[in-house]
Design an enzyme around this catalytic site. Structure first.
Site: not given
Length: 249
Positions: A8, A129
């Protein structure tokens, strides 16, 4: 089952999101390029990269670094983080990204994403999500009107490379057990391979996912950074042939 070790990237650095808090990233003092190479040397087949700046829609630009990672990793890169246009998707495919992860854009422009999947077969990943049973968009910040099941069914005929599912409830609570049921239910209802995200905290989690039908892989990031999981050991578990299990009556 394929494991996707994850980088990330925020402001050129490797970070993790503690309980999904975009505003409170944990900074890791490691070299992103060296880490990508180390993951490949450990035997990973894919690398997953998320551009946090793009996800947040802020001014940070990680493009040059991500291009270097794609070039240097030695394995294909699955890239996610704030894709909002056809041009952005096709630009990164041209730059060598093996797959592009699309979430919010698929909610607002489903026909465009289906078209991109047809133009780039096996290179578009749909991202779901889920928070309290609802599909979230804009980096987990906005609930949509769709149920996860209806949204996934909308793309059933598209030639997707797969679907990444994140159960935000379990991610925030740091408890993966609930996610297993959510992800297993969605995997059962789709023909697409499903990649679990955000729930691997230990080798045991890898082993449990390995036995869930329809789960083709798992994204694993923070557990590698904290060294709670050794990638070589996790890959051995993920690649092992599952033993027969009794069916529940």
């Amino acid at each position: 089952m394929i494991l996707y070790p994850t980088l990330e990237i925020m402001n050129g650095k490797c970070v993790s999101l503690k309980r999904g808090r975009l505003e409170e990233p944990v900074l890791w003092h490691i070299d992103p390029l060296a880490t990508a190479r180390r993951f490949a040397e450990a035997g990973a087949e894919w690398l997953h990269v998320t551009d946090i700046n793009r996800l947040l829609g802020n001014a940070g630009d990680n493009s040059d670094l991500i291009e270097e990672i794609i070039s240097a990793a030695g394995i294909p890169v699955q890239l996610g983080g704030g894709f909002r246009s056809r041009e952005a998707v096709e630009r990164w495919i041209d730059k060598g990204a093996g797959r592009i992860v699309i979430g919010t854009m698929a909610v607002y422009y489903p026909d465009l994403v289906k078209e991109l999947a047809k133009l780039h077969p096996d290179q578009i990943i749909l991202s779901l999500d889920i928070y309290q049973g609802r599909l979230m968009t804009d980096g987990w910040r906005s609930p949509s009107a769709f149920t996860p099941e209806a949204f996934l069914a909308e793309f059933d005929r598209a030639p997707l490379a797969g679907v990444i599912v994140t159960d935000i409830d379990a991610y925030i609570a740091d408890e993966p057990d609930g996610s297993m049921g959510v992800i297993a239910g969605l995997a059962k209802g789709t023909r697409h391979p499903v990649i679990a995200s955000g729930i691997v905290r230990s080798i045991d989690d890898v082993s449990r996912l390995h036995y869930i039908p329809g789960i083709s892989g798992a994204v694993i990031g923070r557990a590698l950074m904290t060294k709670d999981v050794d990638l070589v050991d996790a890959l051995d578990v993920a690649r092992a042939t599952p033993e027969p299990t009794a069916e529940f009556q």
